[in-house]
Design a protein around this motif. Structure first.
Motif, PDB file in Angstrom:
ATOM      1  N   VAL A   1       7.137   4.372  12.227  1.00  0.00           N
ATOM      2  CA  VAL A   1       5.926   5.136  11.947  1.00  0.00           C
ATOM      3  C   VAL A   1       5.680   5.202  10.449  1.00  0.00           C
ATOM      4  O   VAL A   1       6.636   5.203   9.666  1.00  0.00           O
ATOM      5  CB  VAL A   1       6.093   6.600  12.448  1.00  0.00           C
ATOM      6  CG1 VAL A   1       4.801   7.371  12.318  1.00  0.00           C
ATOM      7  CG2 VAL A   1       6.575   6.643  13.867  1.00  0.00           C
ATOM      8  N   CYS A   2       4.415   5.299  10.058  1.00  0.00           N
ATOM      9  CA  CYS A   2       4.114   5.636   8.673  1.00  0.00           C
ATOM     10  C   CYS A   2       4.084   7.150   8.543  1.00  0.00           C
ATOM     11  O   CYS A   2       3.381   7.835   9.287  1.00  0.00           O
ATOM     12  CB  CYS A   2       2.797   5.035   8.203  1.00  0.00           C
ATOM     13  SG  CYS A   2       2.527   5.409   6.449  1.00  0.00           S
ATOM     14  N   GLY A   3       4.831   7.673   7.581  1.00  0.00           N
ATOM     15  CA  GLY A   3       4.945   9.114   7.389  1.00  0.00           C
ATOM     16  C   GLY A   3       3.919   9.703   6.434  1.00  0.00           C
ATOM     17  O   GLY A   3       3.921  10.911   6.204  1.00  0.00           O
ATOM     18  N   LEU A   4       3.044   8.867   5.849  1.00  0.00           N
ATOM     19  CA  LEU A   4       1.956   9.425   5.027  1.00  0.00           C
ATOM     20  C   LEU A   4       0.986  10.111   6.001  1.00  0.00           C
ATOM     21  O   LEU A   4       0.521   9.479   6.958  1.00  0.00           O
ATOM     22  CB  LEU A   4       1.257   8.308   4.252  1.00  0.00           C
ATOM     23  CG  LEU A   4       0.222   8.775   3.223  1.00  0.00           C
ATOM     24  CD1 LEU A   4       0.892   9.413   2.011  1.00  0.00           C
ATOM     25  CD2 LEU A   4      -0.665   7.615   2.784  1.00  0.00           C
ATOM     26  N   VAL A   5       0.684  11.384   5.754  1.00  0.00           N
ATOM     27  CA  VAL A   5       0.017  12.205   6.760  1.00  0.00           C
ATOM     28  C   VAL A   5      -1.246  11.573   7.389  1.00  0.00           C
ATOM     29  O   VAL A   5      -1.335  11.476   8.609  1.00  0.00           O
ATOM     30  CB  VAL A   5      -0.249  13.638   6.222  1.00  0.00           C
ATOM     31  CG1 VAL A   5      -1.223  14.397   7.101  1.00  0.00           C
ATOM     32  CG2 VAL A   5       1.079  14.387   6.125  1.00  0.00           C
ATOM     33  N   PRO A   6      -2.226  11.105   6.591  1.00  0.00           N
ATOM     34  CA  PRO A   6      -3.418  10.541   7.248  1.00  0.00           C
ATOM     35  C   PRO A   6      -3.105   9.296   8.093  1.00  0.00           C
ATOM     36  O   PRO A   6      -3.756   9.055   9.118  1.00  0.00           O
ATOM     37  CB  PRO A   6      -4.367  10.210   6.089  1.00  0.00           C
ATOM     38  CG  PRO A   6      -3.533  10.252   4.856  1.00  0.00           C
ATOM     39  CD  PRO A   6      -2.375  11.156   5.127  1.00  0.00           C
ATOM     40  N   HIS A   7      -2.112   8.518   7.677  1.00  0.00           N
ATOM     41  CA  HIS A   7      -1.745   7.313   8.444  1.00  0.00           C
ATOM     42  C   HIS A   7      -1.027   7.698   9.737  1.00  0.00           C
ATOM     43  O   HIS A   7      -1.238   7.094  10.785  1.00  0.00           O
ATOM     44  CB  HIS A   7      -0.858   6.381   7.611  1.00  0.00           C
ATOM     45  CG  HIS A   7      -1.528   5.880   6.366  1.00  0.00           C
ATOM     46  ND1 HIS A   7      -0.917   5.029   5.492  1.00  0.00           N
ATOM     47  CD2 HIS A   7      -2.770   6.126   5.860  1.00  0.00           C
ATOM     48  CE1 HIS A   7      -1.753   4.762   4.484  1.00  0.00           C
ATOM     49  NE2 HIS A   7      -2.866   5.431   4.685  1.00  0.00           N
ATOM     50  N   PHE A   8      -0.178   8.721   9.656  1.00  0.00           N
ATOM     51  CA  PHE A   8       0.489   9.238  10.862  1.00  0.00           C
ATOM     52  C   PHE A   8      -0.569   9.756  11.838  1.00  0.00           C
ATOM     53  O   PHE A   8      -0.516   9.467  13.039  1.00  0.00           O
ATOM     54  CB  PHE A   8       1.462  10.364  10.474  1.00  0.00           C
ATOM     55  CG  PHE A   8       2.126  11.018  11.641  1.00  0.00           C
ATOM     56  CD1 PHE A   8       3.241  10.443  12.240  1.00  0.00           C
ATOM     57  CD2 PHE A   8       1.642  12.216  12.156  1.00  0.00           C
ATOM     58  CE1 PHE A   8       3.853  11.044  13.337  1.00  0.00           C
ATOM     59  CE2 PHE A   8       2.253  12.828  13.244  1.00  0.00           C
ATOM     60  CZ  PHE A   8       3.358  12.234  13.837  1.00  0.00           C
TER      61      PHE A   8
ATOM     62  N   GLY B   1       0.829  -1.198   0.000  1.00  0.00           N
ATOM     63  CA  GLY B   1       0.000   0.000   0.000  1.00  0.00           C
ATOM     64  C   GLY B   1       0.867   1.252   0.000  1.00  0.00           C
ATOM     65  O   GLY B   1       2.089   1.180  -0.037  1.00  0.00           O
ATOM     66  N   THR B   2       0.215   2.412   0.045  1.00  0.00           N
ATOM     67  CA  THR B   2       0.937   3.694   0.006  1.00  0.00           C
ATOM     68  C   THR B   2       1.388   4.066   1.409  1.00  0.00           C
ATOM     69  O   THR B   2       0.591   4.547   2.216  1.00  0.00           O
ATOM     70  CB  THR B   2       0.034   4.803  -0.562  1.00  0.00           C
ATOM     71  OG1 THR B   2      -0.541   4.334  -1.770  1.00  0.00           O
ATOM     72  CG2 THR B   2       0.826   6.070  -0.835  1.00  0.00           C
ATOM     73  N   HIS B   3       2.640   3.794   1.708  1.00  0.00           N
ATOM     74  CA  HIS B   3       3.185   4.076   3.041  1.00  0.00           C
ATOM     75  C   HIS B   3       4.598   4.621   2.910  1.00  0.00           C
ATOM     76  O   HIS B   3       5.313   4.295   1.952  1.00  0.00           O
ATOM     77  CB  HIS B   3       3.234   2.801   3.894  1.00  0.00           C
ATOM     78  CG  HIS B   3       1.916   2.104   4.009  1.00  0.00           C
ATOM     79  ND1 HIS B   3       0.854   2.591   4.734  1.00  0.00           N
ATOM     80  CD2 HIS B   3       1.479   0.926   3.464  1.00  0.00           C
ATOM     81  CE1 HIS B   3      -0.180   1.760   4.643  1.00  0.00           C
ATOM     82  NE2 HIS B   3       0.177   0.741   3.876  1.00  0.00           N
ATOM     83  N   LEU B   4       4.997   5.409   3.906  1.00  0.00           N
ATOM     84  CA  LEU B   4       6.380   5.903   3.990  1.00  0.00           C
ATOM     85  C   LEU B   4       6.962   5.441   5.322  1.00  0.00           C
ATOM     86  O   LEU B   4       6.452   5.787   6.386  1.00  0.00           O
ATOM     87  CB  LEU B   4       6.421   7.433   3.894  1.00  0.00           C
ATOM     88  CG  LEU B   4       7.808   8.055   4.139  1.00  0.00           C
ATOM     89  CD1 LEU B   4       8.796   7.646   3.058  1.00  0.00           C
ATOM     90  CD2 LEU B   4       7.707   9.578   4.224  1.00  0.00           C
TER      91      LEU B   4
ATOM     92  N   GLY C   1      -2.255   7.173  13.703  1.00  0.00           N
ATOM     93  CA  GLY C   1      -1.367   6.477  14.629  1.00  0.00           C
ATOM     94  C   GLY C   1      -0.820   5.154  14.129  1.00  0.00           C
ATOM     95  O   GLY C   1      -0.607   4.224  14.902  1.00  0.00           O
ATOM     96  N   MET C   2      -0.568   5.057  12.822  1.00  0.00           N
ATOM     97  CA  MET C   2       0.014   3.824  12.275  1.00  0.00           C
ATOM     98  C   MET C   2       1.476   3.720  12.709  1.00  0.00           C
ATOM     99  O   MET C   2       2.336   4.436  12.215  1.00  0.00           O
ATOM    100  CB  MET C   2      -0.082   3.831  10.735  1.00  0.00           C
ATOM    101  CG  MET C   2       0.468   2.579  10.073  1.00  0.00           C
ATOM    102  SD  MET C   2       0.302   2.650   8.276  1.00  0.00           S
ATOM    103  CE  MET C   2       1.118   1.096   7.835  1.00  0.00           C
ATOM    104  N   HIS C   3       1.746   2.800  13.651  1.00  0.00           N
ATOM    105  CA  HIS C   3       3.105   2.693  14.193  1.00  0.00           C
ATOM    106  C   HIS C   3       3.339   1.339  14.848  1.00  0.00           C
ATOM    107  O   HIS C   3       2.404   0.555  15.044  1.00  0.00           O
ATOM    108  CB  HIS C   3       3.355   3.800  15.235  1.00  0.00           C
ATOM    109  CG  HIS C   3       2.703   3.533  16.555  1.00  0.00           C
ATOM    110  ND1 HIS C   3       1.353   3.630  16.750  1.00  0.00           N
ATOM    111  CD2 HIS C   3       3.234   3.120  17.734  1.00  0.00           C
ATOM    112  CE1 HIS C   3       1.054   3.314  17.998  1.00  0.00           C
ATOM    113  NE2 HIS C   3       2.183   2.994  18.617  1.00  0.00           N
TER     114      HIS C   3
HETATM  115 CU   LIG Z   1       0.855   4.294   5.846  1.00  0.00          CU
END
Ligand SMILES: [Cu+2]
Length: 183
Positions: free
Chosen positions: A165-172, A96-99, A175-177
């Motif tokens: 952490v995921c750095g994609l703004v909505p995921h951050f 998926g789209t994650h940083l 709390g995606m971590h």
């Molecule tokens: Cu993400």
């Protein structure tokens, strides 16, 4: 080939000796860091795999031939805490789209400054990425430039509890971590 022979073949040995002789232990430390670490590490805690986002199959998902629907991605790190030995690596299986962002020992989600970069109004709009370099030991590849599903393998040298952490703004923001414990 023995390590010393290899180093000498590259001509690094001579430089190291000369530098260490000239400016002492500082030069020795610097040259040691530039040399690849070929020491060995064994056992189940030498490495770990962490799922970084995964595709939901209930309801069934059809991605063929090239479909990555945003709403069908599970924003979880599995396991939430991975444990490895110092000097080992963690492979992040990213779907998926994650940083991928990794922060040093003691960093908390709340301590990361929410500085947003690369946000674009579109169309289509893009929410941007978190960019706080303080205590950050790793920032992964830009997911806009690549196949979304990929692997990044990261080495952890020092003991500690690292925040992933995921750095994609909505995921951050949601709390995606997870954590990597290095023992
Ligand atoms: Cu993400």
């Amino acid at each position: 080939m023995k390590r010393r022979e290899f180093v000498e073949k590259l001509g690094i040995g001579t430089v190291t000796v000369a530098a260490a002789g000239a400016i002492g232990s500082v030069a020795r430390t610097a040259s040691a860091k530039q040399t690849h670490d070929h020491s060995t590490l064994d056992g189940p805690m030498a490495s770990a795999t962490v799922v970084f986002g995964s595709w939901i199959t209930d309801p069934p998902l059809d991605r063929f031939p090239n479909n990555s629907p945003r709403t069908a991605n599970n924003h979880k790190l599995l396991p939430y805490t991975a444990t490895i030995k110092a000097g080992g690596s963690v492979t992040f299986n990213i779907s998926g789209t994650h940083l991928l962002l990794i922060y040093g020992d003691g960093t908390t989600l709340a301590s990361i400054t929410r500085t947003v970069v690369e946000a674009t109004p579109g169309p289509p709009p893009f929410p941007g990425f978190i960019n706080d370099p303080v205590n950050r030991i790793y920032r992964g590849l830009d997911p806009r430039l690549l196949p979304q599903d990929r692997q990044e393998t990261v080495t952890f040298v020092e003991k500690g509890t690292y925040l992933v952490v995921c750095g994609l703004v909505p995921h951050f923001d949601e709390g995606m971590h997870g954590f990597v414990k290095v023992v």
